[in-house]
Structures are given as C-alpha cells and as structure tokens.
Design a protein around this motif. Sequence first.
Motif, PDB file in Angstrom:
ATOM      1  N   HIS A   1      16.544  11.173 -29.428  1.00  0.00           N
ATOM      2  CA  HIS A   1      16.410  11.697 -30.691  1.00  0.00           C
ATOM      3  C   HIS A   1      17.825  11.425 -32.651  1.00  0.00           C
ATOM      4  O   HIS A   1      19.023  11.691 -31.107  1.00  0.00           O
ATOM      5  CB  HIS A   1      16.145  13.282 -31.071  1.00  0.00           C
TER       6      HIS A   1
ATOM      7  N   SER B   1      10.773  11.853 -34.231  1.00  0.00           N
ATOM      8  CA  SER B   1       9.824  12.768 -34.044  1.00  0.00           C
ATOM      9  C   SER B   1       8.882  11.634 -33.572  1.00  0.00           C
ATOM     10  O   SER B   1       8.776  11.770 -32.382  1.00  0.00           O
ATOM     11  CB  SER B   1       9.951  14.105 -34.745  1.00  0.00           C
TER      12      SER B   1
ATOM     13  N   THR C   1      14.125  11.804 -40.692  1.00  0.00           N
ATOM     14  CA  THR C   1      15.488  11.434 -40.019  1.00  0.00           C
ATOM     15  C   THR C   1      14.742  10.118 -40.323  1.00  0.00           C
ATOM     16  O   THR C   1      16.169   8.735 -40.475  1.00  0.00           O
ATOM     17  CB  THR C   1      16.391  11.428 -38.830  1.00  0.00           C
TER      18      THR C   1
HETATM   19  P1  13P Z   1      12.193  14.192 -37.726  1.00  0.00           P
HETATM   20  O1  13P Z   1      11.120  13.826 -37.162  1.00  0.00           O
HETATM   21  O2  13P Z   1      12.463  13.831 -39.126  1.00  0.00           O
HETATM   22  O3  13P Z   1      13.176  13.295 -36.902  1.00  0.00           O
HETATM   23  O4  13P Z   1      12.584  15.305 -37.792  1.00  0.00           O
HETATM   24  C1  13P Z   1      12.927  16.410 -36.476  1.00  0.00           C
HETATM   25  C2  13P Z   1      13.145  17.682 -35.997  1.00  0.00           C
HETATM   26  O5  13P Z   1      13.306  18.941 -35.224  1.00  0.00           O
HETATM   27  C3  13P Z   1      13.980  18.137 -37.618  1.00  0.00           C
HETATM   28  O6  13P Z   1      14.601  18.850 -37.434  1.00  0.00           O
END
Ligand code: 13P
Length: 300
Positions: free
Chosen positions: A21, A38, A212
């Motif tokens: 990640h 994610s 992100t």
């Molecule tokens: P993203 O899906 O934007 O990467 O976010 C993951 C997350 O756990 C944010 O706290």
Amino acid sequence: MKIQDKILELKKKKNAIILVHNYQIGEVQDIADLLGDSLDLSRKAQSTTADIILFCGVHFMAEIAKILSPEKMVLLPDVNAGCPLADMAQEDQLKKLKDSHPDAIVVAYVNTSAKIKALADVCCTSANAIKVISQIEREREIIFVPDQWLGAYAAKKLNRELILWPGFCPTHMKIIPEVIIEKKKKHPEACVILHPECREDSLELADEIFGTGGMLKCVKESSKEKFIIGTETGIIYRLKKENPEKEFYPAQELAICPNMKLTTLEKVLWALEEEAYEIKVDEETAQKARSAIEKMLAIR
Ligand code: 13P
C-alpha cells in the motif's frame, strides 16, 4: 547478500507476489510487485496467478485478498497491523442498525472486517465511493459504514442523505484546519490535496480531494509545482520518487499511521521464510463478504 535480494530470491522460489500500500515505508514500497491504493491492490489480489500473496498493508487489506483468492496463501508480515477505523464497526451494532432500517442498502468502506463486509450489500474504497453510491436508486435509504467523513463527503457530492456510522481514522483526524491554514500561509502557491477521510471542515480548505491513487494521478497531471498533501505521510515518498521536479509538504507531519509503519523488510523476509502470519477467513463469512467486494469490483 542484501535483504532485498534475499526477499527477491525467496519470492521467486515460492511464486509469491508482494502487494504494497502507498502508506508503507519507502524501502518496503521499493520491493513491491504492485504498489497501490486499496482498489488497485484488491484488483491485483483477484487476478494474480501467484501461489502466495504477501500483503504489506493492514489486516483488512490482506483479508480482502484472502476473500478474493481463497485458494491462495495470504501473508501479513506483522499480525498487529490493524486498522482502528475498521475496529469502530462491530457486527452486533450494525445488525441492530440494519434492523431499524430494514430496506436500507449497506455500503461498507473496505476499511472494515470481513464480518462487517458479510453484512453489507456492496463495498467501496475512497476511489469509487461516489460511483458506488450513485448507482443505488435515489429513493433507497443507505447505511454507510464506518467512516463518517468519507460518507459525509459522498453525501454532499451526491446531494443525498446517508445514514452515517460515527467512525473515523485517527491518523486523518490529525489533519485539522489549523495545520492546513498554517501550511497554506507558508506555501501560498501550493495546491492542497486532501484524502476524503479528513474532517469536513478540513476538506473545505482543499483544492482537490482524492484517495491515494487519485492523488498520485492528480499530481502527475498537474502543471503546479508545489503540493500540500493531507493524508498519511508515507505517500510522500512515492510522490517524490515519481515527480522529482515537484515539491511536497505534508499538511500534518504527525499524520503517521502506526499500523502501516509496522511492516519492515526484516519482517517481510521472515514472513516469506516462515509463511506467516497466514490470514484466514471462515468460508461462510468469506462467501457473503466476497459478494459485496465483487459487486464493487464490477463497477468500472
Ligand atoms: P486509499 O484507498 O486511498 O489508498 O486509502 C486507504 C486507507 O486506508 C486510507 O486510510
């Protein structure tokens, strides 16, 4: 032999893939087969042909990989890498809320346990929350669990009411308006990009709001040179690496997720050697949760 080479060698031998990640520490980001948000990581976990998925992230992410690829071995290098936001939604409480809104559709942010996903109709991430919710007919009630700020942001964008769960991400809660205003004073020409897990009064100060993955794309495509980044600070390593000519300032230096920082190269090597910690989800829960995750992944 360098630890990175040892990991590479073992990874090949065991036909493993390393999913990382965007919030992980730099040296862990550098050994990724796929580095992403994610949603990217879920899609990869669904399509990979590897025998082992080693997940450098937090527990719910590895759990999604196991649910989508039940025949594969899924490893999390530190068993304590949890998510306090995910822990804010409990099964019995969600069952009660569903009972009081029997016709409501339950949308679960992926930052939830498998048990919560099993009670949901569909999942979403920060990248597709608006798209997922917009596909639900307007007259249907929607329970959005567990992030109240992402839910409030989507509700505002879509101009519809959602039943919000009172959860929040403690790391994003540190990105308060005062610190953003301070950073804007120091860098008045910078573009302010915030994650939708930030509080509503903070989001009002943003030029752009993205998860992100969206942040990375926005920066790459922007003609601006300076950016104030309001999310977990681990992403700044990748932003700098991919955009060496641009400048990045964390909106809040203290926005560090202690769980995301538990993974180290040493633990990655150990996890591959020992095939630990193996993530398991009971089949009944997995089956129900899979339906909610797959419904999300089908929305492009
Ligand atoms: P993203 O899906 O934007 O990467 O976010 C993951 C997350 O756990 C944010 O706290």
